[in-house]
Write an enzyme that holds these catalytic residues in place. Structure first.
Site, short mmCIF file in Angstrom:
data_model
loop_
_atom_site.label_atom_id
_atom_site.label_comp_id
_atom_site.label_asym_id
_atom_site.label_seq_id
_atom_site.Cartn_x
_atom_site.Cartn_y
_atom_site.Cartn_z
N MET A 29 0.96 -1.26 0.11
CA MET A 29 0.10 -0.08 -0.01
C MET A 29 0.81 1.18 -0.02
O MET A 29 0.44 2.61 0.27
CB MET A 29 -0.97 -0.09 1.20
CG MET A 29 -1.94 -1.41 1.25
SD MET A 29 -3.35 -1.10 2.02
CE MET A 29 -2.71 -0.57 3.62
N GLY A 30 2.28 1.05 -0.12
CA GLY A 30 3.05 2.30 -0.20
C GLY A 30 3.56 2.77 0.89
O GLY A 30 3.68 1.98 1.97
N ALA A 31 4.07 4.15 0.90
CA ALA A 31 4.76 4.56 1.90
C ALA A 31 5.71 3.72 2.39
O ALA A 31 5.92 3.23 3.68
CB ALA A 31 3.86 5.23 3.13
N HIS A 33 8.96 1.36 3.30
CA HIS A 33 10.32 1.12 4.22
C HIS A 33 10.99 0.08 3.91
O HIS A 33 10.74 -0.77 3.02
CB HIS A 33 9.49 1.30 5.53
CG HIS A 33 8.40 0.41 5.97
ND1 HIS A 33 8.72 -1.07 5.92
CD2 HIS A 33 7.12 0.47 6.16
CE1 HIS A 33 7.72 -1.67 6.26
NE2 HIS A 33 6.61 -0.64 6.29
N GLY A 35 10.95 -2.81 5.25
CA GLY A 35 10.46 -4.00 5.46
C GLY A 35 9.86 -4.41 3.88
O GLY A 35 10.28 -5.71 3.60
N HIS A 36 9.29 -3.34 3.40
CA HIS A 36 8.77 -3.51 2.08
C HIS A 36 10.10 -3.74 1.10
O HIS A 36 10.02 -4.80 0.29
CB HIS A 36 8.27 -2.43 1.34
CG HIS A 36 6.86 -2.00 2.02
ND1 HIS A 36 6.74 -0.76 2.68
CD2 HIS A 36 5.77 -2.52 2.34
CE1 HIS A 36 5.45 -0.61 3.11
NE2 HIS A 36 4.85 -1.74 2.92
N LYS A 152 5.05 -9.74 9.47
CA LYS A 152 4.21 -8.84 10.08
C LYS A 152 2.85 -8.75 10.05
O LYS A 152 2.17 -8.81 11.34
CB LYS A 152 4.70 -7.32 9.68
CG LYS A 152 3.88 -6.25 10.10
CD LYS A 152 4.52 -5.30 10.84
CE LYS A 152 3.56 -3.98 11.38
NZ LYS A 152 2.98 -3.59 10.15
N GLN A 156 -2.75 -12.31 7.81
CA GLN A 156 -2.95 -11.99 6.46
C GLN A 156 -2.21 -13.21 5.70
O GLN A 156 -2.70 -13.60 4.65
CB GLN A 156 -2.41 -10.51 6.15
CG GLN A 156 -2.43 -10.41 4.65
CD GLN A 156 -2.09 -9.04 4.30
OE1 GLN A 156 -2.98 -7.99 4.34
NE2 GLN A 156 -0.75 -8.59 4.07
N ARG A 190 2.45 3.05 8.74
CA ARG A 190 1.69 3.84 9.82
C ARG A 190 2.50 4.53 11.03
O ARG A 190 2.18 5.60 11.48
CB ARG A 190 0.66 3.05 10.50
CG ARG A 190 -0.56 2.78 9.73
CD ARG A 190 -1.63 2.02 10.43
NE ARG A 190 -2.93 1.61 9.64
CZ ARG A 190 -3.16 0.67 8.93
NH1 ARG A 190 -2.09 -0.36 9.04
NH2 ARG A 190 -3.86 0.51 8.14
P1 AMP Z 1 1.41 -2.96 3.40
O1 AMP Z 1 2.07 -1.92 2.65
O2 AMP Z 1 1.38 -2.41 4.90
O3 AMP Z 1 0.12 -3.72 3.12
O4 AMP Z 1 2.59 -4.19 3.23
C1 AMP Z 1 2.90 -4.81 2.27
C2 AMP Z 1 3.59 -5.83 2.45
O5 AMP Z 1 4.84 -5.53 3.36
C3 AMP Z 1 2.64 -6.96 3.31
O6 AMP Z 1 3.22 -8.38 3.02
C4 AMP Z 1 3.46 -6.68 4.91
O7 AMP Z 1 3.21 -7.85 5.81
C5 AMP Z 1 4.86 -6.44 4.55
N1 AMP Z 1 5.48 -5.68 5.53
C6 AMP Z 1 4.86 -4.49 6.23
N2 AMP Z 1 5.74 -4.12 7.20
C7 AMP Z 1 6.70 -5.31 7.14
C8 AMP Z 1 7.84 -5.29 8.10
N3 AMP Z 1 7.91 -4.54 8.82
N4 AMP Z 1 8.70 -6.30 8.03
C9 AMP Z 1 8.30 -7.13 6.93
N5 AMP Z 1 7.41 -7.07 6.08
C10 AMP Z 1 6.50 -6.02 6.03
#
Ligand code: AMP
Length: 284
Positions: A29-31, A33, A35-36, A152, A156, A190
């Site tokens: 969903m962008g933003a 970091h 982790g992505h 994380k 899901q 977030r």
């Molecule tokens: P989101 O953009 O929050 O929907 O996350 C996109 C993908 O990145 C999802 O599969 C999340 O589980 C993964 N993700 C988000 N934050 C982290 C993190 N801190 N470490 C590893 N994967 C992450």
């Protein structure tokens, strides 16, 4: 390269598919970091081409305020991807709501054999129908060989595995470890919404998860839950939505400890109006 519609994405993917190259997919969903980025790095290592989607999916939000305040930073995200992986073959799909849903911004409904009945599914009505709807759409457009999801969002991840199994989609779902900030706070888009001081204080969430992992070795599940709830009761800025210890296999709440059953602690905390989620595997 950025593509904004699913039709132009399909066109771009055609030549990759004709050459029999493998496609890795990271939906976000962008933003973005680290982790992505770690998911993208793994996808690049394991495939010939990478598709990243950046789309704040309205149907998976049960809270309008959270949807409106969700950070949207596509330009910055794209620069970050280019900087990090300079010459890799990457398609970044950034659709509009209209491109995904047309005029019908609604979820389909999905059964995930009960995985959706607990935690995020119980507390965020419709959330996993929204997740299923967007992922079914994306998987059908991208047709990836492998798709990467973070632990994380552990629930899901399990639900996505169930989704592809039920829909018989030929994609392998890969779970990736949680990336944390230096102080232990799980990285999250977030986190951007937290003040600097709260972002530091929020390290307490991971600290308490680790306390629970230590404590449960010599105490029951219910005592461990009580211990965590007591700790949060003493932290007036942090509102605990839930802390629960569930089985990894079917996500059902754990009743008793057993050496053969892998358990995981799951937590959601609200701070400064931001909903933070984390989890940790327990070793008993
Ligand atoms: P989101 O953009 O929050 O929907 O996350 C996109 C993908 O990145 C999802 O599969 C999340 O589980 C993964 N993700 C988000 N934050 C982290 C993190 N801190 N470490 C590893 N994967 C992450």
């Amino acid at each position: 390269m950025i593509v904004k519609t699913h039709n132009s994405l399909k066109k771009q993917l055609k030549s990759i598919q004709l050459e029999n190259k493998t496609i890795g997919f990271v939906p976000t969903m962008g933003a973005l970091h680290k982790g992505h980025l770690s998911l993208m790095q793994q996808a690049i290592n394991e495939n010939d081409a990478l598709v990243v989607s950046i789309f704040v999916n309205p149907t998976q939000f049960n809270n309008q305020d959270d949807l409106e305040k969700y950070p949207r930073t596509i330009e910055k995200d794209y620069s970050l991807i280019k900087k990090e992986f300079n010459d890799a073959a990457i398609l970044v799909y950034t659709p509009s709501v209209q491109d995904v849903y047309g005029e019908n911004v609604h979820s389909k409904s999905y059964q995930y054999d009960g995985l959706e009945k607990v935690m995020e599914g119980a507390n965020r009505p419709g959330h996993f129908d929204g997740v299923g709807t967007i992922l079914e759409f994306l998987f059908k457009v991208v047709q990836p060989d492998k798709a990467y999801f973070g632990e994380k969002d552990y629930q899901q991840l399990q639900i996505v595995k169930k989704l592809v199994q039920k829909l018989a989609l030929p994609v392998k779902i890969i779970g990736c470890p949680i990336k944390r900030e230096e102080n232990g706070l799980a990285m999250s888009s977030r986190n951007e919404r937290l003040s600097k001081s709260t972002r530091k204080e929020a390290a307490i969430i991971y600290k308490i998860l680790k306390d629970a992992r230590r404590y449960i070795k010599n105490n029951s599940i219910s005592k461990t839950i009580q211990m965590v709830e007591n700790k949060f009761a003493q932290l007036p800025n942090f509102e605990l939505e839930y802390f629960t210890i569930n089985r990894e296999s079917d996500l059902k709440p754990a009743i008793r400890k057993s050496k053969n059953t892998a358990l995981r602690a799951f937590i959601v905390v609200h701070v400064e109006g931001v909903r933070l989620i984390d989890n940790l595997a327990l070793d008993l």
